[in-house]
Design an enzyme around this catalytic site. Structure first.
Site, PDB file in Angstrom:
ATOM      1  N   ASN A   1      -8.970  21.730 -10.252  1.00 18.86           N
ATOM      2  CA  ASN A   1     -10.051  21.146  -9.459  1.00 18.86           C
ATOM      3  C   ASN A   1     -10.344  21.982  -8.222  1.00 18.86           C
ATOM      4  O   ASN A   1     -11.466  22.020  -7.742  1.00 18.86           O
ATOM      5  CB  ASN A   1      -9.656  19.725  -9.029  1.00 18.86           C
TER       6      ASN A   1
ATOM      7  N   ARG B   1     -16.455  14.075  -6.525  1.00 19.67           N
ATOM      8  CA  ARG B   1     -16.375  15.252  -7.396  1.00 19.67           C
ATOM      9  C   ARG B   1     -16.777  16.556  -6.720  1.00 19.67           C
ATOM     10  O   ARG B   1     -16.305  17.620  -7.138  1.00 19.67           O
ATOM     11  CB  ARG B   1     -17.249  15.034  -8.634  1.00 19.67           C
TER      12      ARG B   1
ATOM     13  N   ARG C   1      -1.551  18.425 -18.448  1.00 20.41           N
ATOM     14  CA  ARG C   1      -1.956  17.329 -17.570  1.00 20.41           C
ATOM     15  C   ARG C   1      -3.065  17.893 -16.687  1.00 20.41           C
ATOM     16  O   ARG C   1      -2.883  18.959 -16.090  1.00 20.41           O
ATOM     17  CB  ARG C   1      -0.788  16.891 -16.684  1.00 20.41           C
TER      18      ARG C   1
ATOM     19  N   ASP D   1      -4.724  17.797 -13.480  1.00 20.68           N
ATOM     20  CA  ASP D   1      -4.585  17.281 -12.130  1.00 20.68           C
ATOM     21  C   ASP D   1      -5.959  16.976 -11.536  1.00 20.68           C
ATOM     22  O   ASP D   1      -6.909  17.745 -11.717  1.00 20.68           O
ATOM     23  CB  ASP D   1      -3.873  18.349 -11.279  1.00 20.68           C
TER      24      ASP D   1
ATOM     25  N   HIS E   1     -11.781  14.116  -9.850  1.00 21.46           N
ATOM     26  CA  HIS E   1     -12.552  14.895  -8.883  1.00 21.46           C
ATOM     27  C   HIS E   1     -13.389  15.983  -9.544  1.00 21.46           C
ATOM     28  O   HIS E   1     -13.889  16.878  -8.872  1.00 21.46           O
ATOM     29  CB  HIS E   1     -11.614  15.459  -7.821  1.00 21.46           C
TER      30      HIS E   1
ATOM     31  N   GLU F   1      -5.576  13.079 -15.056  1.00 23.99           N
ATOM     32  CA  GLU F   1      -5.214  12.211 -13.939  1.00 23.99           C
ATOM     33  C   GLU F   1      -6.472  11.597 -13.340  1.00 23.99           C
ATOM     34  O   GLU F   1      -7.167  12.235 -12.555  1.00 23.99           O
ATOM     35  CB  GLU F   1      -4.454  13.000 -12.862  1.00 23.99           C
TER      36      GLU F   1
HETATM   37  C1  QV4 Z   1      -4.501  18.004   5.572  1.00 25.39           C
HETATM   38  C2  QV4 Z   1      -5.304  16.762   6.002  1.00 25.39           C
HETATM   39  C3  QV4 Z   1      -6.737  16.865   5.512  1.00 25.39           C
HETATM   40  C4  QV4 Z   1      -7.348  18.166   6.012  1.00 25.39           C
HETATM   41  C5  QV4 Z   1      -6.461  19.349   5.552  1.00 25.39           C
HETATM   42  C6  QV4 Z   1      -6.993  20.701   5.970  1.00 25.39           C
HETATM   43  O1  QV4 Z   1      -4.691  15.584   5.449  1.00 25.39           O
HETATM   44  O2  QV4 Z   1      -7.508  15.747   5.928  1.00 25.39           O
HETATM   45  O3  QV4 Z   1      -8.632  18.302   5.474  1.00 25.39           O
HETATM   46  O4  QV4 Z   1      -5.110  19.162   6.012  1.00 25.39           O
HETATM   47  O5  QV4 Z   1      -6.595  21.030   7.260  1.00 25.39           O
HETATM   48  C7  QV4 Z   1      -1.346  18.547   1.352  1.00 25.39           C
HETATM   49  C8  QV4 Z   1      -1.049  17.706   2.566  1.00 25.39           C
HETATM   50  C9  QV4 Z   1      -2.340  17.244   3.229  1.00 25.39           C
HETATM   51  C10 QV4 Z   1      -3.175  18.474   3.601  1.00 25.39           C
HETATM   52  C11 QV4 Z   1      -3.433  19.267   2.336  1.00 25.39           C
HETATM   53  C12 QV4 Z   1      -4.202  20.544   2.597  1.00 25.39           C
HETATM   54  O6  QV4 Z   1      -0.267  16.587   2.203  1.00 25.39           O
HETATM   55  O7  QV4 Z   1      -2.052  16.483   4.404  1.00 25.39           O
HETATM   56  O8  QV4 Z   1      -4.417  18.029   4.160  1.00 25.39           O
HETATM   57  O9  QV4 Z   1      -2.177  19.606   1.705  1.00 25.39           O
HETATM   58  O10 QV4 Z   1      -3.468  21.389   3.402  1.00 25.39           O
HETATM   59  C13 QV4 Z   1      -0.442  16.833  -3.555  1.00 25.39           C
HETATM   60  C14 QV4 Z   1      -0.077  15.936  -2.376  1.00 25.39           C
HETATM   61  C15 QV4 Z   1      -1.034  16.116  -1.227  1.00 25.39           C
HETATM   62  C16 QV4 Z   1      -1.102  17.584  -0.843  1.00 25.39           C
HETATM   63  C17 QV4 Z   1      -1.621  18.327  -2.069  1.00 25.39           C
HETATM   64  C18 QV4 Z   1      -1.785  19.815  -1.839  1.00 25.39           C
HETATM   65  O11 QV4 Z   1      -0.110  14.590  -2.806  1.00 25.39           O
HETATM   66  O12 QV4 Z   1      -0.550  15.374  -0.105  1.00 25.39           O
HETATM   67  O13 QV4 Z   1      -1.946  17.789   0.288  1.00 25.39           O
HETATM   68  O14 QV4 Z   1      -0.664  18.160  -3.122  1.00 25.39           O
HETATM   69  O15 QV4 Z   1      -0.612  20.382  -1.413  1.00 25.39           O
HETATM   70  C19 QV4 Z   1      -5.776  10.982  -4.889  1.00 25.39           C
HETATM   71  C20 QV4 Z   1      -6.351  11.876  -5.977  1.00 25.39           C
HETATM   72  C21 QV4 Z   1      -5.296  12.385  -6.930  1.00 25.39           C
HETATM   73  C22 QV4 Z   1      -4.092  12.983  -6.196  1.00 25.39           C
HETATM   74  C23 QV4 Z   1      -3.588  11.948  -5.207  1.00 25.39           C
HETATM   75  C24 QV4 Z   1      -2.433  12.478  -4.367  1.00 25.39           C
HETATM   76  O16 QV4 Z   1      -7.356  11.192  -6.682  1.00 25.39           O
HETATM   77  O17 QV4 Z   1      -5.885  13.363  -7.731  1.00 25.39           O
HETATM   78  O18 QV4 Z   1      -4.614  11.566  -4.305  1.00 25.39           O
HETATM   79  N1  QV4 Z   1      -3.050  13.408  -7.118  1.00 25.39           N
HETATM   80  C25 QV4 Z   1      -2.941  14.799  -7.590  1.00 25.39           C
HETATM   81  C26 QV4 Z   1      -1.509  15.287  -7.670  1.00 25.39           C
HETATM   82  C27 QV4 Z   1      -0.966  15.443  -6.279  1.00 25.39           C
HETATM   83  C28 QV4 Z   1      -1.710  16.533  -5.577  1.00 25.39           C
HETATM   84  C29 QV4 Z   1      -3.138  16.593  -5.912  1.00 25.39           C
HETATM   85  C30 QV4 Z   1      -3.721  15.753  -6.809  1.00 25.39           C
HETATM   86  C31 QV4 Z   1      -3.909  17.708  -5.373  1.00 25.39           C
HETATM   87  O19 QV4 Z   1      -0.752  14.429  -8.452  1.00 25.39           O
HETATM   88  O20 QV4 Z   1       0.423  15.718  -6.288  1.00 25.39           O
HETATM   89  O21 QV4 Z   1      -1.622  16.332  -4.151  1.00 25.39           O
HETATM   90  O22 QV4 Z   1      -3.710  18.785  -6.292  1.00 25.39           O
HETATM   91  O23 QV4 Z   1      -5.434   9.730  -5.402  1.00 25.39           O
END
Ligand code: QV4
Length: 477
Positions: free
Chosen positions: A98, A148, A185, A187, A191, A224
């Site tokens: 994504n 999206r 899977r 991810d 989106h 997902e």
């Molecule tokens: C932070 C701020 C943002 C800001 C950004 C930029 O929160 O508001 O815009 O900085 O300065 C990490 C951090 C997060 C950070 C981001 C970017 O936790 O705070 O943003 O990095 O630097 C995993 C974690 C996220 C992590 C991400 C990337 O859960 O916390 O973000 O990896 O490292 C929704 C979705 C679903 C998603 C779920 C978690 O619909 O799709 O949220 N689940 C999948 C995965 C999950 C993964 C992602 C998606 C992204 O299972 O593990 O997120 O690939 O429900």
């Protein structure tokens, strides 16, 4: 894309979260193959942004599609897939397509690739700013276009409508298929637009008979799409193009086995309309995943994890005994801080699980090796295709059912269960595979006497350490 292509009678995959490829290969040979697990979901395998202190979530920030991460490199991946396939265990890859990384300066990856995320420049693929949607933050989950086309947590959002983006993703997928994996899977599928995903899936190669798959077999794809109702994007937009992870499922079971809902209501859990579940054949189900076990994603306090072993084992046993969906077992590492990565050395390299008397001891939880869980994986394989029959409940928090005449389970969340129940099983003495097993012709746990009419007196007291009992025709004395 809804057949996992398990070998033989296998039915269940395990997510070996953050495991290294070499350790997974060994686990396939030593344990998963012999115990009848059908597959392994591995953490994202492509190059990711290195983040200070190495949180687990860095792996969801791609810098390129080279196969190199803390789990290992391409040669190690290839070797793992080969060794696992050889013992009947399929490999599924968590695919992060994504988006690329969030902003970071400097930004360097697990394979040494650099990028300029703030300029949307990822030379390791390569992607340039033309390949991304213009940056905006997802705020309103009722607006499907925003969900999206804007960024999830600042992760730069690829535009899958573009030919270059599609081609790069398809090339990556086909490489993974060539290396022998059985599926993906997807991810953050919610989106991405279903029509873009469909166009990508259409160009994925079939699985190769050379790797032991049937002819013309499409890879397994499970997307997902977190949809608990009431948002702009629905899971029902996705299950026509491939399978979907059913997030409602683990929330229901979490509440049930925490005693916050009435267990007897599960009588019609196979009625997809009543529960707003996607059709069983399209659903991948779990009790918890790597996100919701630590408060990410959705589910919150409803979710059960290894931290509450008694109700957790009951929920997992229910999932594995009940015919709905394709089951996935979670296998975790222990954590207190939700950001914390897997057990690692000071140089960031992951420490292999150490296994003593069948249990993981050095910071890995290995739920998949817990005797009660591995026994229920075997149970699911044995009763595959058998109807759910002989449903019983006390109207509250005690239930039981059989799977045809091959297996029987009972669950007690509240009070003492002591009942004469119809098990559906042929007469005989059965060993409860939750509290023990048949060892040298004797039962090391509870024995249950099934009489000629198929009934048995079943007892699960609230003081017992297990709240579930399971009998099947391979554990008959
Ligand atoms: C932070 C701020 C943002 C800001 C950004 C930029 O929160 O508001 O815009 O900085 O300065 C990490 C951090 C997060 C950070 C981001 C970017 O936790 O705070 O943003 O990095 O630097 C995993 C974690 C996220 C992590 C991400 C990337 O859960 O916390 O973000 O990896 O490292 C929704 C979705 C679903 C998603 C779920 C978690 O619909 O799709 O949220 N689940 C999948 C995965 C999950 C993964 C992602 C998606 C992204 O299972 O593990 O997120 O690939 O429900």
């Amino acid at each position: 894309h809804n057949d996992p292509h398990y070998v033989g009678d296998r039915t269940t995959m395990v997510h070996l979260f953050e495991w290294k490829f070499n350790d997974i290969a060994k686990e396939c040979e030593d344990f998963l193959g012999p115990m009848g697990y059908g597959g392994v979901q591995v953490s994202p395998i492509n190059e990711n942004l290195v983040i200070e202190n190495r949180p687990w979530y860095e792996r969801y920030q791609p810098l390129s599609y080279k196969i190199i991460s803390r789990s290992g490199n391409e040669a190690e991946f290839k070797d793992m897939v080969k060794r696992c396939n050889k013992v009947g265990v399929r490999i599924y890859v968590d695919a992060v397509i994504n988006h690329m990384s969030g902003n970071a300066q400097p930004a360097y990856g697990t394979g040494g690739t650099t990028a300029k995320p703030d300029e949307l420049s990822y030379p390791g693929v390569p992607y340039t700013s033309k390949d991304f949607n213009p940056p905006c933050d997802i705020q309103n989950y009722n607006n499907a276009t925003e969900v999206r086309d804007c960024e999830l947590s600042g992760l730069h959002d690829l535009n899958q409508t573009k030919t270059n983006v599609r081609d790069k993703i398809i090339k990556y997928f086909n490489k993974v298929i060539d290396l022998g994996a059985a599926g993906f899977r997807i991810d953050a599928a919610k989106h991405m637009w279903p029509q873009d995903l469909k166009a990508i899936y259409k160009k994925i190669k079939n699985l190769s008979p050379k790797n032991g798959y049937p002819k013309n077999a499409q890879c397994y794809i499970y997307q997902e799409v977190i949809d608990l109702g009431g948002e702009g994007v629905s899971k029902f937009e996705y299950n026509d193009i491939a399978s979907v992870i059913e997030f409602q499922y683990g929330i229901v079971l979490g509440n049930m086995f925490r005693g916050k809902d009435n267990l007897a209501r599960l009588q019609n859990f196979d009625d997809e309309n009543a529960w707003r579940l996607i059709p069983s054949k399209d659903a991948l189900v779990m009790v918890d995943n790597h996100d919701n076990q630590r408060g990410h994603g959705a589910g919150g306090a409803s979710i059960l994890t290894h931290k509450d072993p008694k109700p957790y084992k009951m929920a997992v046993a229910f999932m594995l005994a009940h015919p709905y969906g394709h089951a996935r077992v979670m296998s975790s590492f222990a954590f207190s801080d939700p950001s914390q990565g897997p057990p690692a050395n000071s140089d960031g390299s992951i420490i292999s699980p150490e296994i003593v008397n069948g249990e993981c001891v050095n910071g890995w939880v290995c739920e998949h090796r817990w005797p009660q869980i591995q026994q229920m994986v075997k149970f699911r394989n044995l009763v595959n295709g058998e109807k759910l029959e002989n449903w019983w409940s006390n109207g509250k928090n005690q239930i039981a059912f059989s799977r045809g005449g091959k297996g029987f389970v009972a669950f007690n969340v509240e009070g003492d269960l002591r009942e004469k129940l119809q098990t559906g099983l042929p007469a005989g003495t059965y060993c409860d595979v939750i509290t023990g097993d048949v060892v040298d012709g004797k039962c090391s746990g509870k024995s249950v006497q099934v009489v000629d009419d198929g009934t048995a007196t079943v007892e699960i007291l609230s003081s017992e350490s297990e709240g579930v009992l399971a009998l099947h025709n391979q554990a008959k004395l």
